[in-house]
Structure formats: structure tokens, C-alpha cells
Design a protein around this motif. Structure first.
Motif, PDB file in Angstrom:
ATOM      1  N   LYS A   4      -1.603  -7.989  -2.652  1.00 56.07           N
ATOM      2  CA  LYS A   4      -1.823  -7.363  -1.518  1.00 56.07           C
ATOM      3  C   LYS A   4      -1.240  -5.611  -2.016  1.00 56.07           C
ATOM      4  O   LYS A   4      -2.022  -4.353  -1.407  1.00 56.07           O
ATOM      5  CB  LYS A   4      -1.103  -7.862  -0.688  1.00 56.07           C
ATOM      6  CG  LYS A   4      -0.589  -6.693   0.674  1.00 56.07           C
ATOM      7  CD  LYS A   4       0.324  -7.338   1.545  1.00 56.07           C
ATOM      8  CE  LYS A   4       0.574  -6.349   2.893  1.00 56.07           C
ATOM      9  NZ  LYS A   4       1.496  -7.255   3.638  1.00 56.07           N
ATOM     10  N   ALA A   5      -0.720  -5.394  -3.191  1.00 58.64           N
ATOM     11  CA  ALA A   5       0.045  -4.627  -3.239  1.00 58.64           C
ATOM     12  C   ALA A   5      -0.644  -3.924  -4.578  1.00 58.64           C
ATOM     13  O   ALA A   5      -0.966  -2.674  -4.021  1.00 58.64           O
ATOM     14  CB  ALA A   5       1.639  -4.652  -5.048  1.00 58.64           C
ATOM     15  N   ASP A   6      -1.880  -3.946  -4.764  1.00 60.53           N
ATOM     16  CA  ASP A   6      -3.046  -3.589  -5.235  1.00 60.53           C
ATOM     17  C   ASP A   6      -4.227  -3.448  -4.201  1.00 60.53           C
ATOM     18  O   ASP A   6      -5.244  -2.167  -4.800  1.00 60.53           O
ATOM     19  CB  ASP A   6      -4.224  -4.433  -6.190  1.00 60.53           C
ATOM     20  CG  ASP A   6      -2.425  -4.192  -7.672  1.00 60.53           C
ATOM     21  OD1 ASP A   6      -2.017  -3.568  -7.639  1.00 60.53           O
ATOM     22  OD2 ASP A   6      -2.637  -5.572  -7.978  1.00 60.53           O
ATOM     23  N   VAL A   7      -3.832  -3.448  -3.417  1.00 62.90           N
ATOM     24  CA  VAL A   7      -4.748  -2.569  -1.931  1.00 62.90           C
ATOM     25  C   VAL A   7      -5.009  -1.808  -0.717  1.00 62.90           C
ATOM     26  O   VAL A   7      -3.580  -2.072  -0.332  1.00 62.90           O
ATOM     27  CB  VAL A   7      -4.955  -3.786  -1.230  1.00 62.90           C
ATOM     28  CG1 VAL A   7      -6.839  -4.011   0.240  1.00 62.90           C
ATOM     29  CG2 VAL A   7      -5.829  -5.699  -2.083  1.00 62.90           C
ATOM     30  N   ALA A  32      -3.112  -5.308   3.387  1.00 64.88           N
ATOM     31  CA  ALA A  32      -3.004  -4.140   2.068  1.00 64.88           C
ATOM     32  C   ALA A  32      -1.537  -3.048   2.456  1.00 64.88           C
ATOM     33  O   ALA A  32      -1.092  -3.235   3.262  1.00 64.88           O
ATOM     34  CB  ALA A  32      -4.317  -2.719   2.888  1.00 64.88           C
ATOM     35  N   ALA A  33      -1.426  -3.146   1.048  1.00 68.31           N
ATOM     36  CA  ALA A  33      -0.100  -2.732   0.702  1.00 68.31           C
ATOM     37  C   ALA A  33       0.038  -1.256   1.459  1.00 68.31           C
ATOM     38  O   ALA A  33       0.741  -0.826   1.855  1.00 68.31           O
ATOM     39  CB  ALA A  33       0.341  -2.303  -0.443  1.00 68.31           C
ATOM     40  N   ARG A  34      -1.011  -0.379   1.353  1.00 65.71           N
ATOM     41  CA  ARG A  34      -1.082   1.108   2.122  1.00 65.71           C
ATOM     42  C   ARG A  34      -2.789   1.389   3.111  1.00 65.71           C
ATOM     43  O   ARG A  34      -3.037   0.338   2.657  1.00 65.71           O
ATOM     44  CB  ARG A  34      -1.035   1.851   0.497  1.00 65.71           C
ATOM     45  CG  ARG A  34      -1.641   3.397   0.907  1.00 65.71           C
ATOM     46  CD  ARG A  34       0.010   3.872   1.819  1.00 65.71           C
ATOM     47  NE  ARG A  34       0.181   5.576   1.705  1.00 65.71           N
ATOM     48  CZ  ARG A  34       0.498   6.314   2.262  1.00 65.71           C
ATOM     49  NH1 ARG A  34       1.843   5.922   3.492  1.00 65.71           N
ATOM     50  NH2 ARG A  34       0.800   7.190   3.454  1.00 65.71           N
ATOM     51  N   VAL A  35      -2.338   1.497   3.753  1.00 65.07           N
ATOM     52  CA  VAL A  35      -3.576   2.196   4.986  1.00 65.07           C
ATOM     53  C   VAL A  35      -3.428   3.174   5.676  1.00 65.07           C
ATOM     54  O   VAL A  35      -2.482   3.912   5.366  1.00 65.07           O
ATOM     55  CB  VAL A  35      -3.256   1.250   6.346  1.00 65.07           C
ATOM     56  CG1 VAL A  35      -4.390   1.333   7.757  1.00 65.07           C
ATOM     57  CG2 VAL A  35      -3.399  -0.619   5.746  1.00 65.07           C
TER      58      VAL A  35
END
Length: 90
Positions: A4-7, A32-35
Motif C-alpha cells: 500500500k505504501a507504494d500505491v 493507496a498510501a496517497r490519494v
């Protein structure tokens, strides 16, 4: 398999400009880690012939409200202008 950290995800807001009952947002946050919340103003659809002043002002106020809500959560709304088909995402 990616962690998840890479998504990173782009969430494209099209019609439902709200957070509280948005299944796409929930899915993006889960996976995702970032949206990156995004809205695209398509000049082909936003013309004086198709959108009146009041409707356009309502859209802008809705986008401001969505951005304020996202900022409370530590994010922000990215607003782009252009044909969504021709935009390049990097």
C-alpha cells in the motif's frame, strides 16, 4: 506485489462533489498510501451556451467547499482545465 505504501491514486471527482458518501474515495483510501483528489474543468462542456452563470458559480462554490473539506483532512483538491481525454498523467 506492491505494498500500500507504494500505491498512489488519482480520484477523479466528476459529479458527486462530496466526501461523506463517496464509495470511490473509500476504495482509494483503502488501497493507496496517497490519494490525489482531482476535478477537471472540460472547456468543451463549460461554455456560455451550455452552462449559465448561476450554474457555473454553483460549481465553483461546490469545488471550494470540497477543497475546504479536504484541507481539514490534510489534503487538497487539484483542479485542472482541459480535455480529460487529452491530459497526460505522470
Amino acid at each position: 506485489m506492491q505494498s500500500k505504501a507504494d500505491v498512489h491514486s488519482i480520484l477523479w471527482f466528476r459529479k458527486g462533489l462530496r466526501l461523506h458518501d463517496n464509495p470511490a474515495l473509500r476504495a482509494a483510501l483503502k488501497d493507496a498510501a496517497r490519494v490525489y483528489p482531482t476535478f477537471i474543468i472540460d472547456p468543451n462542456f463549460v461554455t456560455p451556451e451550455t452552462v449559465g452563470v448561476r450554474r457555473f458559480n454553483f460549481l465553483l462554490e461546490s469545488l471550494r467547499d470540497l477543497d475546504r473539506s479536504l484541507r481539514v483532512l490534510g489534503s487538497k483538491l487539484f483542479v485542472l482545465r482541459g480535455n480529460p481525454v487529452g491530459l497526460y498523467w505522470y
